[in-house]
Design a protein around this motif. Structure first.
Motif, PDB file in Angstrom:
ATOM      1  N   ASP A 156       0.833  -1.208   0.000  1.00  0.00           N
ATOM      2  CA  ASP A 156       0.000   0.000   0.000  1.00  0.00           C
ATOM      3  C   ASP A 156       0.867   1.256   0.000  1.00  0.00           C
ATOM      4  OD1 ASP A 156      -2.281  -1.608   0.171  1.00  0.00           O
ATOM      5  OD2 ASP A 156      -2.328  -1.491   2.363  1.00  0.00           O
ATOM      6  N   ILE A 157       1.915   1.249   0.807  1.00  0.00           N
ATOM      7  CA  ILE A 157       2.806   2.413   0.897  1.00  0.00           C
ATOM      8  C   ILE A 157       3.488   2.654  -0.441  1.00  0.00           C
ATOM      9  CG2 ILE A 157       4.913   3.301   1.967  1.00  0.00           C
ATOM     10  CD1 ILE A 157       4.005   1.855   4.558  1.00  0.00           C
ATOM     11  N   HIS A 158       4.025   1.589  -1.046  1.00  0.00           N
ATOM     12  CA  HIS A 158       4.702   1.743  -2.340  1.00  0.00           C
ATOM     13  C   HIS A 158       3.727   2.180  -3.435  1.00  0.00           C
ATOM     14  CE1 HIS A 158       8.531   0.429  -0.845  1.00  0.00           C
ATOM     15  NE2 HIS A 158       8.025  -0.729  -0.432  1.00  0.00           N
ATOM     16  N   ALA A 159       2.521   1.663  -3.409  1.00  0.00           N
ATOM     17  CA  ALA A 159       1.517   2.059  -4.410  1.00  0.00           C
ATOM     18  C   ALA A 159       1.146   3.533  -4.247  1.00  0.00           C
ATOM     19  CB  ALA A 159       0.273   1.182  -4.287  1.00  0.00           C
ATOM     20  N   ALA A 160       1.019   3.999  -3.001  1.00  0.00           N
ATOM     21  CA  ALA A 160       0.694   5.410  -2.760  1.00  0.00           C
ATOM     22  C   ALA A 160       1.838   6.312  -3.224  1.00  0.00           C
ATOM     23  CB  ALA A 160       0.397   5.635  -1.282  1.00  0.00           C
ATOM     24  N   ILE A 161       3.075   5.895  -2.955  1.00  0.00           N
ATOM     25  CA  ILE A 161       4.236   6.680  -3.396  1.00  0.00           C
ATOM     26  C   ILE A 161       4.271   6.743  -4.917  1.00  0.00           C
ATOM     27  CG2 ILE A 161       6.757   6.683  -3.516  1.00  0.00           C
ATOM     28  CD1 ILE A 161       6.714   5.547  -0.623  1.00  0.00           C
ATOM     29  N   ASP A 162       4.062   5.621  -5.584  1.00  0.00           N
ATOM     30  CA  ASP A 162       4.056   5.596  -7.053  1.00  0.00           C
ATOM     31  C   ASP A 162       2.970   6.505  -7.609  1.00  0.00           C
ATOM     32  OD1 ASP A 162       6.106   3.766  -6.898  1.00  0.00           O
ATOM     33  OD2 ASP A 162       4.837   2.017  -7.319  1.00  0.00           O
ATOM     34  N   TRP A 163       1.791   6.460  -7.009  1.00  0.00           N
ATOM     35  CA  TRP A 163       0.686   7.300  -7.462  1.00  0.00           C
ATOM     36  C   TRP A 163       0.996   8.788  -7.270  1.00  0.00           C
ATOM     37  CZ3 TRP A 163      -2.555  10.499  -4.480  1.00  0.00           C
ATOM     38  CH2 TRP A 163      -3.621  11.065  -5.191  1.00  0.00           C
TER      39      TRP A 163
ATOM     40  N   PRO B 276       4.852  10.827   5.465  1.00  0.00           N
ATOM     41  CA  PRO B 276       3.929   9.804   5.968  1.00  0.00           C
ATOM     42  C   PRO B 276       2.479  10.297   6.004  1.00  0.00           C
ATOM     43  CG  PRO B 276       5.886   9.834   7.320  1.00  0.00           C
ATOM     44  CD  PRO B 276       5.981  11.005   6.382  1.00  0.00           C
ATOM     45  N   GLY B 277       2.276  11.551   6.381  1.00  0.00           N
ATOM     46  CA  GLY B 277       0.922  12.102   6.424  1.00  0.00           C
ATOM     47  C   GLY B 277       0.254  12.090   5.070  1.00  0.00           C
ATOM     48  N   LYS B 278       1.016  12.408   4.034  1.00  0.00           N
ATOM     49  CA  LYS B 278       0.450  12.385   2.685  1.00  0.00           C
ATOM     50  C   LYS B 278       0.114  10.970   2.253  1.00  0.00           C
ATOM     51  CE  LYS B 278       2.468  16.603   0.826  1.00  0.00           C
ATOM     52  NZ  LYS B 278       3.348  17.150  -0.222  1.00  0.00           N
ATOM     53  N   ILE B 279       0.915  10.013   2.675  1.00  0.00           N
ATOM     54  CA  ILE B 279       0.627   8.623   2.333  1.00  0.00           C
ATOM     55  C   ILE B 279      -0.649   8.167   3.024  1.00  0.00           C
ATOM     56  CG2 ILE B 279       1.428   6.239   2.567  1.00  0.00           C
ATOM     57  CD1 ILE B 279       4.267   7.307   2.086  1.00  0.00           C
ATOM     58  N   TYR B 280      -0.777   8.492   4.316  1.00  0.00           N
ATOM     59  CA  TYR B 280      -2.012   8.141   5.024  1.00  0.00           C
ATOM     60  C   TYR B 280      -3.226   8.751   4.328  1.00  0.00           C
ATOM     61  CZ  TYR B 280      -0.178   5.789   9.180  1.00  0.00           C
ATOM     62  OH  TYR B 280       0.385   4.876  10.035  1.00  0.00           O
ATOM     63  N   ARG B 281      -3.129  10.037   3.956  1.00  0.00           N
ATOM     64  CA  ARG B 281      -4.260  10.698   3.295  1.00  0.00           C
ATOM     65  C   ARG B 281      -4.560  10.067   1.946  1.00  0.00           C
ATOM     66  NH1 ARG B 281      -1.651  15.624   3.762  1.00  0.00           N
ATOM     67  NH2 ARG B 281      -1.207  15.690   5.962  1.00  0.00           N
ATOM     68  N   ALA B 282      -3.504   9.720   1.191  1.00  0.00           N
ATOM     69  CA  ALA B 282      -3.706   9.090  -0.120  1.00  0.00           C
ATOM     70  C   ALA B 282      -4.423   7.749   0.015  1.00  0.00           C
ATOM     71  CB  ALA B 282      -2.360   8.896  -0.823  1.00  0.00           C
TER      72      ALA B 282
ATOM     73  N   ARG C 191       3.981  10.238  -6.990  1.00  0.00           N
ATOM     74  CA  ARG C 191       5.079  10.644  -7.856  1.00  0.00           C
ATOM     75  C   ARG C 191       4.605  10.785  -9.301  1.00  0.00           C
ATOM     76  NH1 ARG C 191       8.366  13.416  -6.061  1.00  0.00           N
ATOM     77  NH2 ARG C 191       9.204  12.033  -4.533  1.00  0.00           N
ATOM     78  N   ALA C 192       3.693   9.926  -9.739  1.00  0.00           N
ATOM     79  CA  ALA C 192       3.166  10.016 -11.111  1.00  0.00           C
ATOM     80  C   ALA C 192       2.306  11.259 -11.287  1.00  0.00           C
ATOM     81  CB  ALA C 192       2.367   8.764 -11.444  1.00  0.00           C
ATOM     82  N   SER C 193       1.551  11.630 -10.246  1.00  0.00           N
ATOM     83  CA  SER C 193       0.674  12.791 -10.380  1.00  0.00           C
ATOM     84  C   SER C 193       1.414  14.111 -10.214  1.00  0.00           C
ATOM     85  CB  SER C 193      -0.483  12.716  -9.382  1.00  0.00           C
ATOM     86  OG  SER C 193       0.004  12.769  -8.063  1.00  0.00           O
ATOM     87  N   ASP C 194       2.483  14.125  -9.430  1.00  0.00           N
ATOM     88  CA  ASP C 194       3.268  15.346  -9.241  1.00  0.00           C
ATOM     89  C   ASP C 194       4.717  14.965  -8.945  1.00  0.00           C
ATOM     90  OD1 ASP C 194       4.351  17.822  -8.702  1.00  0.00           O
ATOM     91  OD2 ASP C 194       3.113  18.212  -6.932  1.00  0.00           O
ATOM     92  N   PRO C 195       5.583  15.005  -9.959  1.00  0.00           N
ATOM     93  CA  PRO C 195       6.969  14.570  -9.770  1.00  0.00           C
ATOM     94  C   PRO C 195       7.751  15.388  -8.737  1.00  0.00           C
ATOM     95  CG  PRO C 195       6.457  14.774 -12.104  1.00  0.00           C
ATOM     96  CD  PRO C 195       5.299  15.345 -11.346  1.00  0.00           C
TER      97      PRO C 195
END
Length: 95
Positions: A13-20, A32-38, A22-26
């Motif tokens: 889940d963490i890696h998928a959120a990071i990939d998403w 961590p807070g942004k990952i939780y929100r994503a 990074r793809a939406s805004d390089p």
């Protein structure tokens, strides 16, 4: 592997959120807070934070943008003055 038991977040889940993100805004700074929100969740106890951060750091897409690197100035051992008064107590003189 489950990273956060309170909210059932896995390393996938963490890696998928990071990939998403990074793809939406390089240029985004990933926290961590942004990952939780994503993932639509909130941190609860914080017991997982060290493992959460290690999982984040293991992802190749978590990099600090060049313009934000090396912003801290080196502190020499001789200069440990942090800009605060040397004593935390209020002076008792004059009372």
């Amino acid at each position: 592997m489950i990273i956060c038991h309170c909210t059932a977040i896995s390393d996938h889940d963490i890696h998928a959120a990071i990939d998403w993100m990074r793809a939406s805004d390089p240029q985004t700074i990933i926290t961590p807070g942004k990952i939780y929100r994503a993932l639509g969740k909130q941190a609860e106890c914080g017991g997982c934070m060290s493992l959460f951060l290690d999982t984040m750091r293991a992802n190749a897409k978590v990099v600090v943008p060049a313009q934000l690197q090396n912003l801290r100035t080196a502190i020499s051992p001789e200069s440990n003055y942090e800009g605060r008064p040397q004593s935390h107590r209020i002076s008792q003189q004059g009372t």
